[in-house]
Design an enzyme around this catalytic site. Structure first.
Site, PDB file in Angstrom:
ATOM      1  N   GLY A  94     -14.664  -4.292  -0.364  1.00  0.00           N
ATOM      2  CA  GLY A  94     -14.734  -3.189  -0.050  1.00  0.00           C
ATOM      3  C   GLY A  94     -14.402  -2.109  -0.771  1.00  0.00           C
ATOM      4  O   GLY A  94     -13.614  -2.160  -1.883  1.00  0.00           O
ATOM      5  N   HIS A  98      -9.492  -7.520   9.860  1.00  0.00           N
ATOM      6  CA  HIS A  98     -10.108  -6.645  10.961  1.00  0.00           C
ATOM      7  C   HIS A  98     -11.314  -6.313  10.809  1.00  0.00           C
ATOM      8  O   HIS A  98     -12.180  -7.215  10.122  1.00  0.00           O
ATOM      9  CB  HIS A  98      -9.037  -5.414  10.531  1.00  0.00           C
ATOM     10  CG  HIS A  98      -9.047  -4.991   9.303  1.00  0.00           C
ATOM     11  ND1 HIS A  98     -10.220  -4.605   8.397  1.00  0.00           N
ATOM     12  CD2 HIS A  98      -7.926  -4.839   8.267  1.00  0.00           C
ATOM     13  CE1 HIS A  98      -9.904  -4.251   7.195  1.00  0.00           C
ATOM     14  NE2 HIS A  98      -8.335  -4.352   7.348  1.00  0.00           N
ATOM     15  N   ASP A  99     -11.748  -5.415  11.613  1.00  0.00           N
ATOM     16  CA  ASP A  99     -13.406  -5.117  11.374  1.00  0.00           C
ATOM     17  C   ASP A  99     -13.860  -4.745  10.065  1.00  0.00           C
ATOM     18  O   ASP A  99     -15.056  -4.856   9.657  1.00  0.00           O
ATOM     19  CB  ASP A  99     -13.531  -3.901  12.121  1.00  0.00           C
ATOM     20  CG  ASP A  99     -13.763  -4.284  13.783  1.00  0.00           C
ATOM     21  OD1 ASP A  99     -13.568  -5.486  14.006  1.00  0.00           O
ATOM     22  OD2 ASP A  99     -13.720  -3.387  14.614  1.00  0.00           O
ATOM     23  N   GLN A 157      -9.647  -1.450  -7.630  1.00  0.00           N
ATOM     24  CA  GLN A 157      -9.834  -2.761  -7.698  1.00  0.00           C
ATOM     25  C   GLN A 157     -11.155  -3.309  -7.939  1.00  0.00           C
ATOM     26  O   GLN A 157     -11.505  -4.194  -8.792  1.00  0.00           O
ATOM     27  CB  GLN A 157      -9.147  -3.263  -6.317  1.00  0.00           C
ATOM     28  CG  GLN A 157      -9.254  -4.759  -6.258  1.00  0.00           C
ATOM     29  CD  GLN A 157      -8.907  -5.363  -5.051  1.00  0.00           C
ATOM     30  OE1 GLN A 157      -7.379  -5.271  -4.977  1.00  0.00           O
ATOM     31  NE2 GLN A 157      -9.550  -5.696  -4.035  1.00  0.00           N
ATOM     32  N   HIS A 195     -12.689  -6.458   6.964  1.00  0.00           N
ATOM     33  CA  HIS A 195     -13.266  -7.769   6.571  1.00  0.00           C
ATOM     34  C   HIS A 195     -14.428  -8.412   7.432  1.00  0.00           C
ATOM     35  O   HIS A 195     -15.114  -8.942   6.914  1.00  0.00           O
ATOM     36  CB  HIS A 195     -12.026  -8.567   7.088  1.00  0.00           C
ATOM     37  CG  HIS A 195     -10.661  -8.272   6.070  1.00  0.00           C
ATOM     38  ND1 HIS A 195      -9.650  -7.649   6.988  1.00  0.00           N
ATOM     39  CD2 HIS A 195     -10.294  -8.261   4.997  1.00  0.00           C
ATOM     40  CE1 HIS A 195      -8.522  -7.559   6.017  1.00  0.00           C
ATOM     41  NE2 HIS A 195      -8.911  -7.747   4.728  1.00  0.00           N
ATOM     42  N   SER A 220      -7.060  -0.747   7.766  1.00  0.00           N
ATOM     43  CA  SER A 220      -6.083  -1.101   6.882  1.00  0.00           C
ATOM     44  C   SER A 220      -5.152  -2.252   7.564  1.00  0.00           C
ATOM     45  O   SER A 220      -4.920  -2.011   8.705  1.00  0.00           O
ATOM     46  CB  SER A 220      -5.635  -0.382   6.067  1.00  0.00           C
ATOM     47  OG  SER A 220      -4.543  -0.760   5.271  1.00  0.00           O
TER      48      SER A 220
END
EC number: 6.3.2.1
Length: 272
Positions: free
Chosen positions: A143, A31-32, A149, A34, A181
């Site tokens: 991100g 998606h945007d 993470q 990424h 997401s």
């Protein structure tokens, strides 16, 4: 763009590359958010690798690995549009064979997301380490939405003396503020509308901090008022090293939220 599916193909391609390499590891359903990572990698490196691999070792028993969204054809087109040089799309046998978990995540992987999903970060760090070893990136882009993470990957790179530069990238949001997401597609229209309260609560917190309100209980109570209709799993206030805070430290704080919408868990955060 070259699509690679085997270790041999990737290693042969990597051996021919000179100059800086930017790497964006993903689980697909791009998606945007990424796309913003890939574009940053493209702008800052001579060669760009993207991987798409739905990593089975980070899914716990009872979590539906098979239901994770997969959009391979759309993902390929997005990577072409973003001028990716190499797209690595292995299967689980290629990445693991008969391997068992090779590394154990540190103790901070068992708080927050790790408390809810014990062992999840073992799987994440293992696959990221494998991918780093294969791609040998100069820069790897992650991100900030998955803040815990990101922190653990940065710590792993430091502790194992990896030469990769882990680059944190800002959260990309929908026009109404919802963090992008792959899981958003599972929300009903009503849930999608209600989910906006997550980001609204974070903006409320930021506004309070801007007025020099640093008391965590005060901020948390105001945030919960905004999210009064949501099933909030947790709100956490930590510093950049993921130690719990007594009060907000401007420039060194992260406010994290997880809320549930049926079987869908949405994560969001704000770095302050």
């Amino acid at each position: 763009m070259k699509i690679l599916t085997t270790i041999k193909e990737l290693q042969e391609a990597r051996n021919e590359i000179e100059g800086s390499v930017g790497f964006v590891p993903t689980m697909g359903a791009l998606h945007d958010g990424h796309i913003s990572l890939i574009r940053k990698a493209r702008a800052e490196n001579q060669t760009v690798f993207v991987s798409i691999f739905v990593n089975p070792t980070q899914f716990l028993p009872g979590e539906d690995l098979d239901a994770y969204p997969r959009k391979e054809q759309a993902d390929k087109k997005i990577c072409e549009m973003c001028k990716v040089d190499y797209l690595f799309m292995p299967d689980a046998t290629t990445m693991y064979g008969e391997d068992e978990v090779l590394i154990k995540a540190p103790s901070k992987s068992y708080i927050l997301e790790g408390k809810t999903r014990p062992g999840h970060f073992d799987g994440v760090l293992q696959v990221v380490l494998k991918l780093f070893g294969l791609v040998q990136p100069t820069n790897a882009y992650f991100g900030k939405k998955d803040a815990q993470q990101l922190s653990l990957i940065q710590q792993m790179a430091k502790n194992l003396f990896l030469s990769v530069n882990v680059v944190p990238c800002d959260i990309v949001r929908e026009s109404d503020g919802l963090a992008m997401s792959s899981r958003n597609i599972y929300l009903s229209k009503e849930q999608r509308r209600d989910a906006i309260a997550i980001s609204k609560s974070l903006y409320t917190a930021a506004a309070l901090v801007s007025k020099k309100e640093f008391d965590i209980e005060t901020i948390k109570n105001r945030m919960m008022q905004v999210m009064e209709n949501l099933d909030v799993e947790y709100i956490a206030f930590v510093n950049r090293e993921f130690n719990e805070l007594k009060q907000i430290e401007v420039g060194n704080s992260i406010i994290l939220i997880v809320a549930r919408f049926g079987s869908v868990r949405l994560l969001d955060n704000m770095w302050i």
